[in-house]
Design a protein around this motif. Structure first.
Motif, short mmCIF file in Angstrom:
data_model
loop_
_atom_site.label_atom_id
_atom_site.label_comp_id
_atom_site.label_asym_id
_atom_site.label_seq_id
_atom_site.Cartn_x
_atom_site.Cartn_y
_atom_site.Cartn_z
N LEU A 1 0.84 -1.23 0.19
CA LEU A 1 -0.04 -0.03 0.03
C LEU A 1 0.90 1.39 -0.03
O LEU A 1 0.65 2.34 -0.66
N SER A 2 1.84 1.20 0.69
CA SER A 2 2.89 2.47 0.89
C SER A 2 3.46 2.53 -0.56
O SER A 2 3.75 3.77 -0.94
N GLY A 3 3.75 1.52 -1.12
CA GLY A 3 4.41 1.53 -2.57
C GLY A 3 3.62 2.31 -3.39
O GLY A 3 3.84 2.92 -4.35
N ASP A 4 2.20 1.94 -3.26
CA ASP A 4 1.07 2.16 -4.27
C ASP A 4 0.84 3.79 -4.12
O ASP A 4 0.83 4.50 -5.12
N VAL A 5 0.89 4.33 -2.93
CA VAL A 5 0.75 5.98 -2.68
C VAL A 5 2.21 6.45 -3.05
O VAL A 5 2.03 7.76 -3.55
N MET A 6 3.20 5.93 -3.19
CA MET A 6 4.46 6.42 -3.32
C MET A 6 4.68 6.71 -5.04
O MET A 6 4.78 7.81 -5.55
N CYS A 7 3.97 5.60 -5.68
CA CYS A 7 3.71 5.74 -7.33
C CYS A 7 2.96 6.97 -7.66
O CYS A 7 3.05 7.48 -8.37
N ILE A 8 1.70 7.04 -6.82
CA ILE A 8 0.81 8.26 -7.26
C ILE A 8 1.67 9.53 -6.80
O ILE A 8 1.31 10.58 -7.42
N ASP A 9 2.39 9.38 -5.73
CA ASP A 9 3.08 10.85 -5.29
C ASP A 9 3.90 11.32 -6.44
O ASP A 9 4.24 12.53 -6.60
N SER A 10 4.68 10.09 -7.28
CA SER A 10 5.76 10.43 -8.29
C SER A 10 4.81 11.18 -9.22
O SER A 10 5.60 12.03 -9.91
N TYR A 11 3.77 10.99 -9.75
CA TYR A 11 3.08 11.41 -10.83
C TYR A 11 2.66 12.92 -10.70
O TYR A 11 2.73 13.65 -11.07
N SER A 12 2.25 13.14 -9.32
CA SER A 12 2.05 14.53 -8.71
C SER A 12 3.11 15.46 -8.95
O SER A 12 3.10 16.47 -9.26
N ARG A 13 4.37 15.07 -8.48
CA ARG A 13 5.52 15.86 -8.83
C ARG A 13 5.76 15.95 -10.15
O ARG A 13 6.43 17.05 -10.68
#
Length: 327
Positions: free
Chosen positions: A106-118
């Protein structure tokens, strides 16, 4: 201050100040942990390097996408470590080991989402090609990981197949970093493409170096246990090359050694020693170093098509630092 020193300072400041949502802590603490344990930061560093070939100074429009590349890379490491059951990353517990596999996923998933935001904080005028480049790269990295897992259950893998796999799993993200910096800087399209090829070939050299160090490196320098690929019966560049080079009797000996179970630390050590003995007898360790240098030369051949003089020297020094650890 040289441009490289400015890049070093920018990377240090960027990841010294990076932050994530605070709540719930169980979701975001692993993200902070992954950033805090550091790493080479080669992808954001390369992104800022290629940007610096065309622009002076750094604004959020380049710094945020550069950070996004590292955040995405960290996401892939979290998930890779779960799949490989790796206990250590950069000399400390992996996320799944420190917390648990479910939290790591789950933490990996949200990290992937955060990368797109950046990445989306890049310049508006290049947003379409920027997001297309990153989205394509993200899918290719997953494709490479799938091939890597499938290879574990196959008896044989050709070198062409292996190079294709590491090109997807490792090469494309480094290539993306190189092109992204130039794209955001407004470099000509041909330069962007040549810098992509520079990064891709450098990524191949980097992955082969990683495979070499997994068997022949120093655990304190490498940051994770030596021989992990051997213990997990993974087909690294060394394994694929050894099977391609060996006579039938040596192939049988290598296959037996790679298939040996290793339930205890003593069994692991014995398996690693047996496989490395075959590698050394075949000269695979020496061949790996030659392959690393060959792909590095190809990378520099692409770089010189885009830039020359001091700008080319920046890319040459970057490549040398990246693969020099195998000497």
């Amino acid at each position: 201050m040289t441009k490289e020193q400015k890049i070093d300072a920018a990377v240090k400041a960027l990841f010294g100040g990076i932050s994530f949502t605070q709540e719930p802590e169980g979701l975001y603490d692993p993200l902070r942990y992954m950033i805090e344990i550091g790493g080479k930061r080669l992808r954001p560093r390369l992104c800022l390097t290629t940007y610096s070939l065309y622009k002076d100074g750094f604004t959020p429009e380049i710094l945020e996408p550069a950070a996004g590349l590292e955040v995405f890379h960290s996401f892939t490491l979290i998930h890779d470590d779960i799949m490989d059951r790796s206990p250590l990353r950069r000399g400390v517990d992996t996320v799944w080991k420190k917390w648990n596999p479910d939290t790591a996923i789950l933490s990996g998933d949200v990290m992937c989402i955060d990368s797109y935001s950046r990445i989306a904080r890049g310049p508006r005028e290049v947003m379409a090609p920027l997001m297309e480049l990153f989205s394509r790269t993200a899918a290719q990295v997953c494709e490479g990981q799938q091939y890597d897992m499938e290879f574990e259950s196959r008896e044989t893998v050709s070198m062409d197949e292996y190079i294709r796999m590491i090109g997807l799993k490792t090469g494309v993200l480094i290539a993306c970093a190189a092109k992204m910096g130039a794209l955001i800087a407004g470099a000509p399209g041909e330069d962007c493409d040549n810098l992509y090829d520079y990064g891709f070939n450098l990524g191949l050299a980097f992955q082969i170096a990683d495979d070499y160090l997994d068997a022949f490196g120093d655990e304190k320098v490498f940051g994770k246990p030596i021989g992990g690929d051997i213990v997990n019966s993974k087909k690294s560049w060394l394994t694929v090359h050894a099977f391609g080079k060996a006579d039938p009797a040596t192939k049988a000996r290598l296959a037996e050694a790679m298939a040996a179970p290793a339930p205890t630390r003593e069994d692991e050590a014995a398996k690693i020693a047996s496989v490395k003995a075959v590698y050394e007898a075949l000269g695979v360790d020496t061949d790996a170093k030659a392959a690393i240098m060959d792909y590095t030369s190809k990378a520099l051949g692409c770089a010189v098509k885009a830039v020359d003089g001091i700008r080319f020297e920046m890319l040459r020094r970057f490549a040398q630092k990246l693969v020099g650890r195998t000497k």
